[in-house]
Every structure is written in C-alpha cells, then in structure tokens.
Design a protein around this motif. Sequence first.
Motif, PDB file in Angstrom:
ATOM      1  N   SER A   1       0.816  -1.211   0.000  1.00 18.84           N
ATOM      2  CA  SER A   1       0.000   0.000   0.000  1.00 18.84           C
ATOM      3  C   SER A   1       0.853   1.266   0.000  1.00 18.84           C
ATOM      4  O   SER A   1       0.331   2.356  -0.262  1.00 18.84           O
ATOM      5  N   ASN A   2       2.151   1.131   0.288  1.00 16.18           N
ATOM      6  CA  ASN A   2       3.027   2.298   0.356  1.00 16.18           C
ATOM      7  C   ASN A   2       4.102   2.320  -0.728  1.00 16.18           C
ATOM      8  O   ASN A   2       4.646   3.389  -1.019  1.00 16.18           O
ATOM      9  N   LEU A   3       4.438   1.172  -1.297  1.00 16.92           N
ATOM     10  CA  LEU A   3       5.554   1.080  -2.226  1.00 16.92           C
ATOM     11  C   LEU A   3       5.097   0.613  -3.599  1.00 16.92           C
ATOM     12  O   LEU A   3       4.113  -0.110  -3.733  1.00 16.92           O
ATOM     13  N   SER A   4       5.854   1.020  -4.602  1.00 22.38           N
ATOM     14  CA  SER A   4       5.618   0.534  -5.955  1.00 22.38           C
ATOM     15  C   SER A   4       6.215  -0.860  -6.098  1.00 22.38           C
ATOM     16  O   SER A   4       6.928  -1.347  -5.212  1.00 22.38           O
ATOM     17  N   TYR A   5       5.958  -1.496  -7.242  1.00 21.13           N
ATOM     18  CA  TYR A   5       6.503  -2.838  -7.468  1.00 21.13           C
ATOM     19  C   TYR A   5       8.027  -2.806  -7.511  1.00 21.13           C
ATOM     20  O   TYR A   5       8.699  -3.701  -6.993  1.00 21.13           O
ATOM     21  N   GLY A   6       8.584  -1.788  -8.135  1.00 18.51           N
ATOM     22  CA  GLY A   6      10.039  -1.673  -8.190  1.00 18.51           C
ATOM     23  C   GLY A   6      10.646  -1.519  -6.815  1.00 18.51           C
ATOM     24  O   GLY A   6      11.715  -2.073  -6.519  1.00 18.51           O
ATOM     25  N   GLU A   7       9.990  -0.760  -5.943  1.00 18.63           N
ATOM     26  CA  GLU A   7      10.502  -0.568  -4.577  1.00 18.63           C
ATOM     27  C   GLU A   7      10.373  -1.851  -3.762  1.00 18.63           C
ATOM     28  O   GLU A   7      11.259  -2.166  -2.948  1.00 18.63           O
ATOM     29  N   ILE A   8       9.316  -2.598  -3.985  1.00 19.65           N
ATOM     30  CA  ILE A   8       9.210  -3.905  -3.320  1.00 19.65           C
ATOM     31  C   ILE A   8      10.298  -4.827  -3.836  1.00 19.65           C
ATOM     32  O   ILE A   8      10.853  -5.655  -3.089  1.00 19.65           O
ATOM     33  N   GLY A   9      10.644  -4.682  -5.114  1.00 15.40           N
ATOM     34  CA  GLY A   9      11.760  -5.451  -5.664  1.00 15.40           C
ATOM     35  C   GLY A   9      13.058  -5.154  -4.933  1.00 15.40           C
ATOM     36  O   GLY A   9      13.867  -6.053  -4.686  1.00 15.40           O
ATOM     37  N   VAL A  10      13.274  -3.880  -4.577  1.00 19.63           N
ATOM     38  CA  VAL A  10      14.462  -3.528  -3.793  1.00 19.63           C
ATOM     39  C   VAL A  10      14.425  -4.237  -2.447  1.00 19.63           C
ATOM     40  O   VAL A  10      15.441  -4.764  -1.972  1.00 19.63           O
ATOM     41  N   PHE A  11      13.258  -4.302  -1.816  1.00 16.27           N
ATOM     42  CA  PHE A  11      13.154  -4.966  -0.515  1.00 16.27           C
ATOM     43  C   PHE A  11      13.442  -6.460  -0.618  1.00 16.27           C
ATOM     44  O   PHE A  11      13.906  -7.067   0.350  1.00 16.27           O
ATOM     45  N   THR A  12      13.176  -7.075  -1.774  1.00 15.21           N
ATOM     46  CA  THR A  12      13.449  -8.503  -1.911  1.00 15.21           C
ATOM     47  C   THR A  12      14.940  -8.815  -1.780  1.00 15.21           C
ATOM     48  O   THR A  12      15.312  -9.976  -1.567  1.00 15.21           O
ATOM     49  N   LEU A  13      15.791  -7.784  -1.890  1.00  7.92           N
ATOM     50  CA  LEU A  13      17.223  -8.003  -1.674  1.00  7.92           C
ATOM     51  C   LEU A  13      17.498  -8.503  -0.258  1.00  7.92           C
ATOM     52  O   LEU A  13      18.531  -9.124  -0.004  1.00  7.92           O
ATOM     53  N   ALA A  14      16.570  -8.232   0.656  1.00  6.14           N
ATOM     54  CA  ALA A  14      16.749  -8.671   2.040  1.00  6.14           C
ATOM     55  C   ALA A  14      16.785 -10.180   2.170  1.00  6.14           C
ATOM     56  O   ALA A  14      17.325 -10.716   3.150  1.00  6.14           O
ATOM     57  N   SER A  15      16.224 -10.902   1.201  1.00  7.23           N
ATOM     58  CA  SER A  15      16.187 -12.361   1.273  1.00  7.23           C
ATOM     59  C   SER A  15      17.441 -13.012   0.708  1.00  7.23           C
ATOM     60  O   SER A  15      17.613 -14.227   0.835  1.00  7.23           O
ATOM     61  N   TYR A  16      18.343 -12.238   0.112  1.00  2.00           N
ATOM     62  CA  TYR A  16      19.507 -12.816  -0.556  1.00  2.00           C
ATOM     63  C   TYR A  16      20.450 -13.599   0.355  1.00  2.00           C
ATOM     64  O   TYR A  16      21.033 -14.595  -0.087  1.00  2.00           O
ATOM     65  N   PRO A  17      20.682 -13.194   1.608  1.00  2.00           N
ATOM     66  CA  PRO A  17      21.633 -13.960   2.433  1.00  2.00           C
ATOM     67  C   PRO A  17      21.291 -15.437   2.550  1.00  2.00           C
ATOM     68  O   PRO A  17      22.199 -16.273   2.630  1.00  2.00           O
ATOM     69  N   TYR A  18      20.015 -15.769   2.548  1.00  2.00           N
ATOM     70  CA  TYR A  18      19.647 -17.172   2.696  1.00  2.00           C
ATOM     71  C   TYR A  18      20.023 -17.984   1.462  1.00  2.00           C
ATOM     72  O   TYR A  18      20.184 -19.201   1.539  1.00  2.00           O
ATOM     73  N   SER A  19      20.183 -17.300   0.334  1.00  3.27           N
ATOM     74  CA  SER A  19      20.586 -17.978  -0.888  1.00  3.27           C
ATOM     75  C   SER A  19      22.100 -17.958  -1.089  1.00  3.27           C
ATOM     76  O   SER A  19      22.586 -18.449  -2.101  1.00  3.27           O
ATOM     77  N   MET A  20      22.818 -17.386  -0.140  1.00  2.20           N
ATOM     78  CA  MET A  20      24.262 -17.220  -0.304  1.00  2.20           C
ATOM     79  C   MET A  20      25.035 -17.737   0.903  1.00  2.20           C
ATOM     80  O   MET A  20      26.181 -17.349   1.133  1.00  2.20           O
ATOM     81  N   LYS A  21      24.416 -18.627   1.670  1.00  2.00           N
ATOM     82  CA  LYS A  21      25.074 -19.136   2.879  1.00  2.00           C
ATOM     83  C   LYS A  21      26.376 -19.848   2.580  1.00  2.00           C
ATOM     84  O   LYS A  21      27.265 -19.912   3.428  1.00  2.00           O
ATOM     85  N   LEU A  22      26.471 -20.384   1.381  1.00  2.00           N
ATOM     86  CA  LEU A  22      27.682 -21.110   0.998  1.00  2.00           C
ATOM     87  C   LEU A  22      28.930 -20.252   1.148  1.00  2.00           C
ATOM     88  O   LEU A  22      30.014 -20.765   1.443  1.00  2.00           O
ATOM     89  N   LEU A  23      28.799 -18.941   0.984  1.00  2.00           N
ATOM     90  CA  LEU A  23      29.954 -18.061   0.994  1.00  2.00           C
ATOM     91  C   LEU A  23      30.644 -18.005   2.354  1.00  2.00           C
ATOM     92  O   LEU A  23      31.856 -17.811   2.422  1.00  2.00           O
ATOM     93  N   TRP A  24      29.867 -18.138   3.429  1.00  2.00           N
ATOM     94  CA  TRP A  24      30.501 -18.041   4.746  1.00  2.00           C
ATOM     95  C   TRP A  24      30.286 -19.275   5.629  1.00  2.00           C
ATOM     96  O   TRP A  24      30.708 -19.293   6.783  1.00  2.00           O
TER      97      TRP A  24
END
Length: 613
Positions: free
Chosen positions: A168-191
């Motif tokens: 209700s507050n953000l556009s689709y593109g801005e929600i796309g930016v927020f999806t970056l928050a989920s990236y660590p779970y897909s990159m656990k291999l790195l650490w």
Amino acid sequence: MSASPLIHPASIADHHNSFNDPDVELQLLRASEQADDQDIVYDTDDSADSGSMTRSRRGGAAATNGSVSTSKRDKATMNSSVEFRRKPGHHSLDSNGAASSEQQAELLLERESFTLDDDHDANKPASASLMALSPKDRHNFFLLVLLYFLQGVPMGLAMGSVPFLLKSNLSYGEIGVFTLASYPYSMKLLWSPIVDAIWTPKMGRRKSWIVPVQTASAVMLLWLGGQAQKLMEEANRELYFFTWVFFCLVMLCATQDIAVDGWALTLISPENLSYASTAQTVGLTAGQFLSSTVFLAFSSKDFSNRWFRKEPLEVGLWTLGGYMQFWGLAYLVVTIGLAVFKREEKTNNRDGIFSVYQTMWKVLKLKHIQSFVILHLISKIGFQANDAVTNLKLLDKGFSKEDMALTVLIDFPFEITLGYYAGKWCAYFPPMQLWMWGFMGRLLAAVLAQVTVSIFPADRVVGSWYLLVVIAEHIFSTFTMTVMFVAISAFHAKISDPEIGGTYMTLLATVSNLGGTLPRIFVLKLVDVFTQATCTPNSTATTPFDPFSCALEQDKHICTDLGGTCNVERDGYYVTNVLCIIIGVVTFWAYIKPVATRLSALPLRSWREYDRT
C-alpha cells in the motif's frame, strides 16, 4: 517450503589412556588397514532413462537408489521465495536421508561419548517412529524443531508478510528492492566454512555461533518491534535502510541455520539422522507459516472483526510491532536456556576454511557443471512475474489480505500432499524429465495467473466463484513448483560426489536459489517501467491540476488526495508476465531442454572428474 552445511564435532581425547593397551593398538591398526583396502566403486547406468546407482564395496555390497525421493522438508516449503537444500556436510546422506554404515561408524568415533569398551553397531536400524526414539534423541529432536522454528519466524516476515504489508506504500520496483533482504539465505555457501572452522572450545562448536547469533536476532526483533510502525510508514523514504535492517536479520537467520544444521548430526544418533531433516521440515515450515499466512490473517482488521469481535476496530488482533517484540523475548528465553542448560559435546577438530573453497572452485571448473549453473540461473525467468507479482497485483486490484491468507491456508495441505506424490514419482521417472514436465506446467500456470488477474470483477467485489478461481490457480501453480523442486533436488542428490557431498550439494542448491531470487528485483521494476497511468481531476476536485503520471504507488496516493482518478492505460504486469513467458518458452526449447537432456544422460563418473588432492 529448505533445504545447509554440516560439519561434525568430534573428539576421543578423553579416552587416550585406552590407547596404551598394546592389544587395542593392534586392533586399531588392523581396522585402519582394512578400511584402506576397501575402495568404493561406482557402477552406473549411462543411459538417460536410468535413475539408479549401485554402490558396492569389496568384501560387502550395499545398494542405494540414485533417483532419491527428497526429504519431507523438501516437500513442505514451496510457498516461500526461498528453496531449501538438503543437508550437506563432510558426511553425505543416502537416499533415505540416513548416513551410510561407514559414515555412521565415523560419527561414532567422533563423539565424545564413544568408548572402546562399548559394542557400537554402525548398522543399527533407524527407529520406526518418533516415539520409538531413545529419550535423548527425542529430546534433541524437539530442540532442533524449536531452533528451526525460531529461524522460520523472521524468515516468514521478511519473505512473506512484510512485502504484502508494504504494497500500500511502495511501488513494485521498490518492493523489488526490498526482496534483496532475502539474498543472504541464498548465499550461505559463501561463509558456511567460516562458521564450521571458527569457534571456542569453552562454549562448544555450535553454541559458539547459535548463542550470540540468536541473541543478536532477539535484540534486532525487539528494536524492530518498537520501530515497526514508523518504519512501515516511512518505507518509501527510508527504503534502503529498511531493506538493510531486514537483510541483517535474514543473514543472522542464515548463519543460525548453518550452525544448527551442523549440530543436528551430533544431536541425533547416527542411525536416526533422517529425523534431523524431519525436524527442519516441521520447525522451519511452521515458523514461516505462522509469520506469513497466520500473521497476515490475524493482522487483518476485516478478518479479526468478522471472526473475533463484536465491535469492529481499525486494527487486527496482531500488530507487526507487538508480534516482533513477542518473538524477540522468546528468542532471549530460548537462548538463555540453551546457554545454561544444554551441554554440547567437546571436540578439538578444526577444519580448514580454504580447503572447502578450493574444492568448490575445482567443481565449478567442470564444463557440465558450468552448463548446469547456466541452466539454473535462467530456468526460472519464465515464471518470475507470476511468482513475484501475481499476488501483489491481486491485492492492488482489491483482493483482500484476508482472502489472500485464506487462499494460502487452503493451499498448504495440498502442497504437502502433492509434494509427497512428486517425491514418489522421482522413483519412477528420470528426475530431469520430471523437472522439464514441471517447467512446462509452470509456464502454463503463469498463463493461467494472467487470465485470473484479467477477469478480476470490475466492481471490485470478490464473490465465491472468483475466490475459488484464485484458489484453484494457486494450487496448480504450487503443484508445478513442487514438482520442479522435488525433481531437481533428486537430481542434485544423484550426481553429488559422496566424498564431498556437503560442498557439492551446497554449491548446487546455492545456484538454484540464486536463479529464483536474482531476477526478481528486475522483474518487479519492469512492472513499473511498462505501466502507463494518468491522473485526471474529477469534477468534485477542490483544486484544479494538470494530468500527471500515477504509475507508481506514491503518485496514486497523491492523485487520490487531490481528488483525481488514476486511469491505467497499460498495466505493466501483463506486459512483464508475457515477456517472461516468451523468454521461458524460447530458452526452454533453445537451451534448457537440450542441455537438461544431455546432462541427464551423463554417467555419474563424469560429475566427479576433478582433482581431489
């Protein structure tokens, strides 16, 4: 609704006096010589239709099914944006999720409780049911469920509820930016090698990470709970800070997952290791389900007023701030109890950090692995718009959060049941063939999703017929997603080299997860780019204004406040979804299908042709 590095703490230093006995030394020497003489030989069927692999040892043979069914954990986590991988580690599991006899023997030797005076049977059968477990295993099973559950709570918020609340507050593109928050779970291999290698013996190999990480998670949840309302209201102005906060929270959850997965192999007896996957399935899925579907329902004022109140209020039974603070306190209580009352077996084992990275690099240099990586990175583009935007578009058109929560709630038992059958099909069909069928079905699901959105009632009144259409479309989409995930997980298990199963499986799962998360931000931004909408003043507008674009969410609110009407000339969702489907069809016939067929026909030895030294 998974799928995590496993390193096994071990030590027999407390029993060093036993080695002063010459008879014991002779027995150990003979056992070592026998182990050196027993080479593993892989006999594989090179045909594309073969789904089995026979593993034999000189002096004895054991057969395992190469087209393994994935664990229950793999079947229960389809609704998340993240796809969970099977538990890796220095000791790989067999097709039933249990360790081989050699791995069980090694685990027994590593345990602090191991003594040479006991009669340890590495071939001891697994317990037939949860209640048949020993009291120690049963208690540790419930501890694992609790730890995975805690991990799932913030994950469900970051990947499920918060994006819906932000719509209700953000556009689709801005929600796309927020999806970056989920990236660590897909990159656990790195650490993950760092988590396995650095720890303090005083606290324990796994508690050295779990206790401080869960404490930090508790502090973040308590702080976020106090700031939730303000952050949600200012999300459009403080989007990157808001995303960074949840990025850090997800990274803590991912790090906790690495440590808990590693602890699981020493908390549960070797013959019952399959229950570790069950614990992850139950705990992680329940935590995510509570923080996404259940939270959305109880935070909805309409749902709360209809079912639980006589006098309607403007807020739901649960608020985001109160929910996060409650679980912040729960984190603290569990962490204190874990630090004080749970004893971890001592170990002096230290694994090299760089050796794991070197092995991953050697695997990546294989040509067919590189083809497989490309396949993973492009294979989910075709249905990204459906996965990322369809539900948000329904909310945008007037589908209530209450009805959305009900849809996912009804979908959940179907997801579990269909996942079970998808796992069984992997025993009868080549995994990659099943995966390609799921791929085509998922493209069809994207087409059906577009039709479902396009027939949304013009009066914005959702009747029973339309609700049933949305539920049916959601179930079909989840089914095809489940088939693809279960099949690719079975193929990963089939091709992974048992000698480095943890590294191999983690690498493949990481690439698979990135294929689903990496394109999402671009797809969401394309929806805004392709959308054309103009705000025109109504006759009742108090202040005249010139028409302006209202494609973004903030502009829509400005248009409404000025007394105008936002007229959508072109909806970017339809354009983006069609574009994704076209890309999916073209890449499937031009690259994905021929490459998947070729990779499926490769003999198992070709996936292990790298230098292990």
